[in-house]
Design a protein around this motif. Sequence first.
Motif, PDB file in Angstrom:
ATOM      1  N   THR A  79       1.028  -1.242   0.113  1.00  0.00           N
ATOM      2  CA  THR A  79      -0.049  -0.201   0.116  1.00  0.00           C
ATOM      3  C   THR A  79       0.655   1.226   0.219  1.00  0.00           C
ATOM      4  OG1 THR A  79      -1.797  -1.097   1.241  1.00  0.00           O
ATOM      5  CG2 THR A  79      -1.672   1.144   1.096  1.00  0.00           C
ATOM      6  N   VAL A  80       1.757   1.441   1.217  1.00  0.00           N
ATOM      7  CA  VAL A  80       2.814   2.419   1.007  1.00  0.00           C
ATOM      8  C   VAL A  80       3.537   2.793  -0.316  1.00  0.00           C
ATOM      9  CG1 VAL A  80       4.592   3.599   2.165  1.00  0.00           C
ATOM     10  CG2 VAL A  80       2.699   2.477   3.238  1.00  0.00           C
ATOM     11  N   GLN A  81       4.089   1.641  -0.890  1.00  0.00           N
ATOM     12  CA  GLN A  81       4.631   1.618  -2.213  1.00  0.00           C
ATOM     13  C   GLN A  81       3.800   2.399  -3.265  1.00  0.00           C
ATOM     14  OE1 GLN A  81       8.542   0.514  -1.354  1.00  0.00           O
ATOM     15  NE2 GLN A  81       8.207   0.534  -3.644  1.00  0.00           N
ATOM     16  N   ALA A  82       2.537   1.618  -3.452  1.00  0.00           N
ATOM     17  CA  ALA A  82       1.597   2.087  -4.278  1.00  0.00           C
ATOM     18  C   ALA A  82       1.152   3.714  -4.311  1.00  0.00           C
ATOM     19  CB  ALA A  82       0.135   1.354  -4.288  1.00  0.00           C
ATOM     20  N   VAL A  83       1.000   4.346  -3.003  1.00  0.00           N
ATOM     21  CA  VAL A  83       0.858   5.435  -3.102  1.00  0.00           C
ATOM     22  C   VAL A  83       2.063   6.398  -3.145  1.00  0.00           C
ATOM     23  CG1 VAL A  83      -1.017   5.031  -1.361  1.00  0.00           C
ATOM     24  CG2 VAL A  83       1.044   5.937  -0.374  1.00  0.00           C
ATOM     25  N   PHE A  84       3.328   5.854  -3.317  1.00  0.00           N
ATOM     26  CA  PHE A  84       4.294   6.513  -3.786  1.00  0.00           C
ATOM     27  C   PHE A  84       4.710   6.383  -5.112  1.00  0.00           C
ATOM     28  CE2 PHE A  84       4.953   7.411   0.967  1.00  0.00           C
ATOM     29  CZ  PHE A  84       4.762   8.782   0.918  1.00  0.00           C
ATOM     30  N   ASP A  85       3.894   5.626  -5.915  1.00  0.00           N
ATOM     31  CA  ASP A  85       4.279   4.971  -7.107  1.00  0.00           C
ATOM     32  C   ASP A  85       4.089   6.432  -8.202  1.00  0.00           C
ATOM     33  OD1 ASP A  85       5.143   3.567  -9.213  1.00  0.00           O
ATOM     34  OD2 ASP A  85       2.840   2.715  -9.862  1.00  0.00           O
ATOM     35  N   THR A 135      11.539   6.910  -7.667  1.00  0.00           N
ATOM     36  CA  THR A 135      11.175   5.608  -7.377  1.00  0.00           C
ATOM     37  C   THR A 135      11.040   5.619  -5.802  1.00  0.00           C
ATOM     38  OG1 THR A 135      13.831   5.391  -7.038  1.00  0.00           O
ATOM     39  CG2 THR A 135      12.608   4.734  -9.457  1.00  0.00           C
ATOM     40  N   ALA A 136      10.451   4.413  -5.275  1.00  0.00           N
ATOM     41  CA  ALA A 136      10.329   4.490  -3.871  1.00  0.00           C
ATOM     42  C   ALA A 136      10.478   3.010  -3.398  1.00  0.00           C
ATOM     43  CB  ALA A 136       8.737   4.919  -3.484  1.00  0.00           C
ATOM     44  N   GLN A 137      11.256   3.103  -2.161  1.00  0.00           N
ATOM     45  CA  GLN A 137      11.521   1.805  -1.152  1.00  0.00           C
ATOM     46  C   GLN A 137      10.953   1.940   0.123  1.00  0.00           C
ATOM     47  OE1 GLN A 137      13.012  -0.674  -2.854  1.00  0.00           O
ATOM     48  NE2 GLN A 137      12.374  -1.876  -1.079  1.00  0.00           N
ATOM     49  N   THR A 138      10.163   1.278   0.395  1.00  0.00           N
ATOM     50  CA  THR A 138       9.463   1.141   1.710  1.00  0.00           C
ATOM     51  C   THR A 138      10.050  -0.015   2.538  1.00  0.00           C
ATOM     52  OG1 THR A 138       7.620   2.120   0.775  1.00  0.00           O
ATOM     53  CG2 THR A 138       7.372   1.121   2.735  1.00  0.00           C
ATOM     54  N   ALA A 139      10.046   0.261   3.796  1.00  0.00           N
ATOM     55  CA  ALA A 139      10.491  -0.594   4.839  1.00  0.00           C
ATOM     56  C   ALA A 139       9.978  -0.372   6.104  1.00  0.00           C
ATOM     57  CB  ALA A 139      12.004  -0.469   5.201  1.00  0.00           C
ATOM     58  N   ILE A 140       9.428  -1.557   6.796  1.00  0.00           N
ATOM     59  CA  ILE A 140       8.885  -1.434   8.132  1.00  0.00           C
ATOM     60  C   ILE A 140       9.518  -1.017   9.172  1.00  0.00           C
ATOM     61  CG2 ILE A 140       7.250  -2.617   9.813  1.00  0.00           C
ATOM     62  CD1 ILE A 140       6.432  -4.323   7.181  1.00  0.00           C
ATOM     63  N   GLY A 141       9.285   0.176  10.075  1.00  0.00           N
ATOM     64  CA  GLY A 141       9.885   0.594  11.121  1.00  0.00           C
ATOM     65  C   GLY A 141      10.161  -0.609  12.064  1.00  0.00           C
ATOM     66  N   GLN A 152      -6.376  -6.816  13.667  1.00  0.00           N
ATOM     67  CA  GLN A 152      -5.539  -5.302  13.487  1.00  0.00           C
ATOM     68  C   GLN A 152      -3.992  -5.544  13.483  1.00  0.00           C
ATOM     69  OE1 GLN A 152      -7.597  -1.652  14.337  1.00  0.00           O
ATOM     70  NE2 GLN A 152      -5.937  -0.993  15.559  1.00  0.00           N
ATOM     71  N   TRP A 153      -3.336  -4.671  12.676  1.00  0.00           N
ATOM     72  CA  TRP A 153      -1.796  -4.708  12.701  1.00  0.00           C
ATOM     73  C   TRP A 153      -1.776  -3.215  12.122  1.00  0.00           C
ATOM     74  CZ3 TRP A 153       1.868  -3.442   8.976  1.00  0.00           C
ATOM     75  CH2 TRP A 153       3.076  -4.052   9.279  1.00  0.00           C
ATOM     76  N   GLN A 154      -0.753  -2.665  13.097  1.00  0.00           N
ATOM     77  CA  GLN A 154      -0.168  -1.259  12.740  1.00  0.00           C
ATOM     78  C   GLN A 154       1.150  -0.985  13.017  1.00  0.00           C
ATOM     79  OE1 GLN A 154      -1.138   2.251  15.933  1.00  0.00           O
ATOM     80  NE2 GLN A 154      -2.677   2.876  14.212  1.00  0.00           N
ATOM     81  N   ARG A 155       1.765  -0.286  12.145  1.00  0.00           N
ATOM     82  CA  ARG A 155       3.104   0.047  12.150  1.00  0.00           C
ATOM     83  C   ARG A 155       3.570   1.384  11.498  1.00  0.00           C
ATOM     84  NH1 ARG A 155       2.949  -4.413  14.118  1.00  0.00           N
ATOM     85  NH2 ARG A 155       4.037  -6.325  13.914  1.00  0.00           N
ATOM     86  N   LYS A 156       4.577   1.815  12.083  1.00  0.00           N
ATOM     87  CA  LYS A 156       5.365   2.989  11.111  1.00  0.00           C
ATOM     88  C   LYS A 156       6.226   2.427   9.804  1.00  0.00           C
ATOM     89  CE  LYS A 156       5.607   6.608  14.527  1.00  0.00           C
ATOM     90  NZ  LYS A 156       6.396   7.554  15.513  1.00  0.00           N
ATOM     91  N   THR A 157       6.285   3.088   8.933  1.00  0.00           N
ATOM     92  CA  THR A 157       6.912   2.657   7.724  1.00  0.00           C
ATOM     93  C   THR A 157       7.765   3.859   7.480  1.00  0.00           C
ATOM     94  OG1 THR A 157       5.469   3.315   6.125  1.00  0.00           O
ATOM     95  CG2 THR A 157       5.419   1.121   6.775  1.00  0.00           C
ATOM     96  N   ILE A 176       7.845   9.301   6.682  1.00  0.00           N
ATOM     97  CA  ILE A 176       7.408   8.444   7.607  1.00  0.00           C
ATOM     98  C   ILE A 176       6.068   8.365   7.553  1.00  0.00           C
ATOM     99  CG2 ILE A 176       7.683   7.865  10.182  1.00  0.00           C
ATOM    100  CD1 ILE A 176      10.132   7.722   8.579  1.00  0.00           C
ATOM    101  N   SER A 177       5.478   6.980   7.528  1.00  0.00           N
ATOM    102  CA  SER A 177       3.957   7.028   7.573  1.00  0.00           C
ATOM    103  C   SER A 177       3.625   5.904   8.561  1.00  0.00           C
ATOM    104  CB  SER A 177       3.605   6.440   6.133  1.00  0.00           C
ATOM    105  OG  SER A 177       4.066   7.187   5.168  1.00  0.00           O
TER     106      SER A 177
END
Length: 196
Positions: A79-85, A135-141, A152-157, A176-177
């Motif tokens: 999802t995060v990668q997609a919104v930064f595509d 280009t975007a590269q996302t990692a989970i914090g 439910q699952w919640q994280r910063k990325t 940071i998201s």
Amino acid sequence: MSTATAHTPRHARRLAAFAAVALTAAAAACSSTHTNTYGEHDDTGTGVPSGASIATLPPLPSPWNALDRNDPAAVAVATVQAVFDWHPERGDTGPENAARRAAPLFSVRGAEDYKPYPIPRPTWQAWMDEKTTVTAQTAIGTEQHPADTAAQWQRKTATTLTITTPGKPPITMTVISLITTQKQPVWTTTQLAHLQ
């Protein structure tokens, strides 16, 4: 005739019949107005609202048709990668283009509430004019986060954006998201906010 004798058994039967009809109508109204919200009002811990039936969600379109929707981390990163595509070089007029393409990864409410990361209009226009690629590269914090549950699952990325304009050195920036996914009945993004 006294007041006590005015309420005959026949009158009591009519009241009882009226009450039964009213209860039936109320029950029918409740069942006819119930809609599946797929976990957005979950009080069962299963990812499905109490009383809701589990419906099969439609398959995701390309490029996510191979995404493991039983893995909340995979859904979050996708999802995060997609919104930064972002593709200003291909005619995207702003981050909202990527947000619209990413909508299948969100719940309906999540897609409606999502606010794309803001880029000043003159900057985006310059990217379009100069055929800039992003280009975007996302990692989970690894920060502390709310305890995971069955629903439910919640994280910063952290998403690193590399902005490349022909004839200029690349520029990088990190966003940071905070993302929340819920199981409804497969993992779906219900909230995404950019913190910085």
